[in-house]
Scaffold this motif. Structure first.
Motif: not given
Ligand code: ADP
Ligand code: MG
Lengths: 256, 344
Positions: A2, A4-5, A92-97, B82-83, B104, B107-108, B112, B136
Motif C-alpha cells: 500500500n 500511501k501507507t 504494524l497495525l497500519s493497513p500494510i503487510e 487484531t492480527t 490488511v 487492519k483497515r 485498537v 490509513f
C-alpha cells in the motif's frame, strides 16, 4: 503493498530525522572528521605518513560513515520501539503487510546512510586539502556502490535491531562492530594485508571489506583494490544475507 | 460519518500456547540474542496456555465486554482478533474477513487501544494523530481537521504540540483512544481502557465509547471492572484461564447466580454441622467454603439473613470475625463460577 501507507511511514522517519538534524549531523561528522584530521592532515603534513595515504584513507572513511550511520539509524530506534514501549505497533497495525514495515526501515536507513556519505565526502576532502586525487571517472560504479553499501548498512541495522536487547546493543557495538571496523580495510587497503596471508583471507568474511574496497575502486582506482567482481559479489551476497535474516527476525519479533 | 453497516466479530475455537515467557519476565535476562534462544533452551519445554478453545460472537453494533481477572487471556484474545498474535489453533473473522489470512483488510477495519499505551514517543500528540491518519490513507486536509477535532474532544489541546514523553497516564490513555478513532474504524477494541484512570476521566471515556457506538461502531472491551461491564456492555462474557465460563447480558448473568446475594463469612472455625445448618436456613440456596477459609452463603436475601446466621454460630460457639454482604452483581457471578474474587 500500500504505497500511501509506505510513504507515510517514510515521511514519519524523515520528520523525526529532521527534528534531530543537528544531533545527527554531529554524530555523522564528528568521528570521521577527527580521523581525517589526525591521519589525513596532521600525520601526512608532518611527514610521518606519506601524502598518498590521503587518497587511500578517504574511501574507507566514506564507507565507515555510511555504514555506521545506516546501522545506527535502523538499529537504535528498532530496539527501543520493539522493547517495552512497543511503539512499532502503530505501524504494524497500519493497513500494510508487516514485511513492508521492515522494508520501510531499510529504505529509511539507506537514505540516511547516503546522506551521511554525501556530507562526509566533501567535508573530508576539504579537511585533507590538496593531494587526495579523487577520480570521478566511474560515476555509475559510485552510485551502484553507494546503493549496495547503504543497503548493507540498513540491513545490518535491521538484524541488530530485531535480535539484540536494549541492554546489549552498546556491548554489541563495541564487541562486534568495532573489530569489524578495524578489520574492514577502511584504514588500509586489502592488499596491505598480504604480509599476513591468513588474516587476509579471514577478513573476507567481513562485509565492511567490500564496502571500503568498493569505494577505493570507484574513487581512487589507481591504488590496488579487490577485483570488481569480488566487490560486487561480496556486497550483493551480504546484502541478501542480512536483508533476509533481518526480515525473518523482524517477523518473529512483530507477531506474537 | 455517513451511513455504514456495522460489522461483527466471530471467533471459533481459539487456542494460544506461548512457548516463551511473557516479555516482562524475559527482559534483563541472559545474553539477549534472540536468534540463539531456541537452541539454547534445555529439553524442558515451556508452555503457557493463554487461550483454551475460546469461541465468541459479537453482533454488529454491539458493545461486548470480556470480563476476567489478570492472566485470563483477555489481551491475547484482543491480539488474535487484531492480527497482532497468531493463534495456535482456531479462526476468527472481522465481518467476513478471516483475521489471519486477510490481515490488511482487517487492519483497515479495526481500531485498537492497547492495554499499555504504545504511542510514538518521537512525535507530538498532534503528529501522532496526523501520521496515524496518513498511515490509513486519510487525505491531508481531512486528517489535520480530524486530529484537531479529536484533540478537542479528548481535552488534549493544551498539550497538543508537545512530545508525549511527559504525559500523565490518563492523557496517554485518552490520546491512545483518539488515535484509534483517527481512521474511523468499524470495530473498536479497547483493552482495559479505564484501568488507572481517575473517576472523572472514566466517565468521560464511557460517554465517548457510547457516542462512538451510537454511530455504528462495534466495540469489544476488556475489563476487570464489574461496574464498567455492567454500565457499558450489552453483553458480557466472563473468561478465566483462557476459557469462556459465562455469557449473557449483565442482567441475565446476575439473575443466573443462585440466590443472587452472597454473604461471605469469616469464621473462627467452620464445623460441617454448622455449615449444613446454614444450608437449611430459609432463602439460602447454597453454601460453599472458598480457598481462604471464608464461607459463602448464596441466598435471596442479604442483611435479613444475619440474625439467623448469628444465632446459629452462637449456638455452635463459633465466633464470626467478619461479614461481607454482596448484592447480585457480576462480581458474585465470577465468584460463583471460579470460587475466586475478580481482584485476586
Ligand atoms: N507474549 C507473551 N509470551 C508469553 N506468555 C504470555 C504473553 N502474553 C501473555 N502471556 C501469558 O498468557 C496468559 C494470558 O495473558 P493475557 O492475555 O495478557 O491475560 P489478560 O489480558 O487477561 O490479563 C498469562 O498467563 C500471561 O502470562
Ligand atoms: Mg491484559
Amino acid at each position: 503493498m500500500n504505497a500511501k501507507t509506505f510513504l507515510a511511514m517514510l515521511r514519519r522517519d524523515a520528520h523525526v530525522a529532521r527534528r534531530n538534524f543537528v544531533t545527527l549531523l554531529l554524530q555523522t561528522l564528528f568521528q570521521p572528521m577527527l580521523l581525517v584530521f589526525v591521519f589525513g592532515k596532521v600525520m601526512t603534513s608532518s611527514g610521518l605518513i606519506r601524502p598518498e595515504y590521503k587518497g587511500m584513507l578517504l574511501p574507507g572513511i566514506i564507507a565507515l560513515a555510511m555504514l555506521l550511520s545506516g546501522v545506527w539509524s535502523v538499529a537504535m530506534p528498532l530496539v527501543s520501539e520493539f522493547q517495552f514501549t512497543r511503539e512499532i505497533e502503530d505501524r504494524l497495525l497500519s493497513p500494510i503487510e508487516i514485511e513492508w514495515v521492515a522494508v520501510e526501515k531499510v529504505v529509511a536507513g539507506m537514505l540516511q546512510a547516503i546522506a551521511a556519505g554525501l556530507v562526509v565526502l566533501p567535508t573530508a576532502w576539504l579537511v585533507m586539502g590538496s593531494g587526495v586525487g579523487l577520480s570521478f571517472s566511474r560515476p555509475l560504479d559510485f552510485v551502484l556502490l553507494a546503493l549496495l553499501v547503504s543497503c548493507l548498512a540498513a540491513a545490518i541495522g535491521l538484524v541488530l535491531g530485531t535480535s539484540v536487547g536494549q541492554t546489549q546493543i552498546g556491548l554489541m557495538f563495541s564487541l562486534v562492530i568495532a573489530p569489524m571496523i578495524f578489520f574492514g580495510c577502511a584504514y588500509y587497503p586489502w592488499s596491505a594485508l598480504q604480509v599476513f596471508p591468513t588474516l587476509q583471507k579471514a577478513v573476507l568474511i567481513n562485509p565492511i571489506v567490500y564496502a571500503s574496497e568498493g569505494f577505493r575502486s570507484a574513487l581512487v582506482p589507481r591504488f590496488p583494490h579487490l577485483p570488481r567482481l569480488a566487490i560486487y559479489g561480496g556486497l550483493v551476497f551480504f546484502d541478501l544475507l542480512f536483508v533476509s535474516f533481518g526480515m525473518r527476525q523482524f517477523r518473529r519479533k512483530a507477531v506474537g | 460519518m455517513g451511513e455504514t453497516v456495522a460489522i461483527g466479530i466471530r471467533a471459533e475455537g481459539l487456542r494460544k500456547v506461548y512457548t516463551s515467557p511473557p516479555p516482562a519476565a524475559a527482559a534483563g535476562r541472559g545474553a539477549g540474542f534472540s536468534f540463539f534462544a531456541r537452541g539454547k533452551r534445555p529439553k524442558q519445554k515451556l508452555e503457557i496456555v493463554a487461550l483454551d478453545d475460546l469461541s465468541l460472537e459479537v453482533a454488529p453494533g454491539e458493545i461486548f465486554g470480556l470480563l476476567g481477572p489478570n492472566g485470563a487471556g483477555k489481551s491475547t484474545t484482543v491480539g488474535v482478533l487484531t492480527t497482532r498474535i497468531r493463534p495456535t489453533a482456531g479462526r476468527a473473522w472481522i465481518g467476513e474477513h478471516d483475521v489471519w489470512r486477510e490481515r490488511v483488510p482487517v487492519k483497515r477495519l479495526v481500531g485498537v487501544v492497547p492495554q499499555r499505551p504504545n504511542l510514538d514517543l518521537a512525535l507530538t500528540a498532534r503528529e501522532i494523530l496526523v501520521f496515524h491518519g496518513a498511515y490509513f490513507g486519510v487525505p491531508a486536509a481531512e486528517r489535520v481537521r480530524r486530529a484537531q477535532e479529536l484533540l478537542e474532544r479528548f481535552q488534549l489541546t493544551d498539550r497538543a504540540d508537545r512530545l508525549v514523553l511527559g504525559f500523565s497516564g490518563g492523557m496517554l490513555q485518552r490520546l491512545s483512544i483518539a488515535r484509534a478513532l483517527m481512521h474511523d474504524p468499524r470495530v473498536l477494541f479497547l483493552d482495559e481502557p479505564s484501568a488507572g484512570l481517575d473517576p472523572q476521566t472514566r466517565l468521560l471515556l464511557w460517554d465517548l465509547i457510547r457516542a462512538d457506538n451510537r454511530r455504528g461502531t462495534t466495540i469489544l472491551l476488556t475489563t476487570h471492572n464489574m461496574e464498567e461491564a455492567d454500565e457499558l456492555c450489552s453483553r458480557v462474557s466472563i473468561v478465566d484461564h483462557g476459557r469462556m465460563i459465562a455469557l449473557g447480558t449483565p442482567e441475565e448473568l446476575k439473575r443466573s447466580i443462585p440466590g443472587g446475594y452472597v454473604v461471605r463469612l469469616h469464621l473462627a472455625a467452620a464445623p460441617p454441622a454448622l455449615l449444613s445448618r446454614f444450608e437449611r436456613l430459609p432463602g439460602v440456596t447454597g453454601v460453599r467454603t472458598s480457598g481462604d477459609g471464608a464461607v459463602d452463603l448464596y441466598a435471596d436475601r442479604g442483611g435479613a439473613l444475619l440474625p439467623e446466621v448469628a444465632r446459629l454460630s452462637n449456638e455452635a460457639a463459633v465466633e464470626i470475625r467478619d461479614v461481607k454482604i454482596s448484592e447480585p452483581s457480576l462480581e458474585n457471578l465470577f465468584l460463583h463460577h471460579t470460587g475466586r474474587s475478580l481482584r485476586d
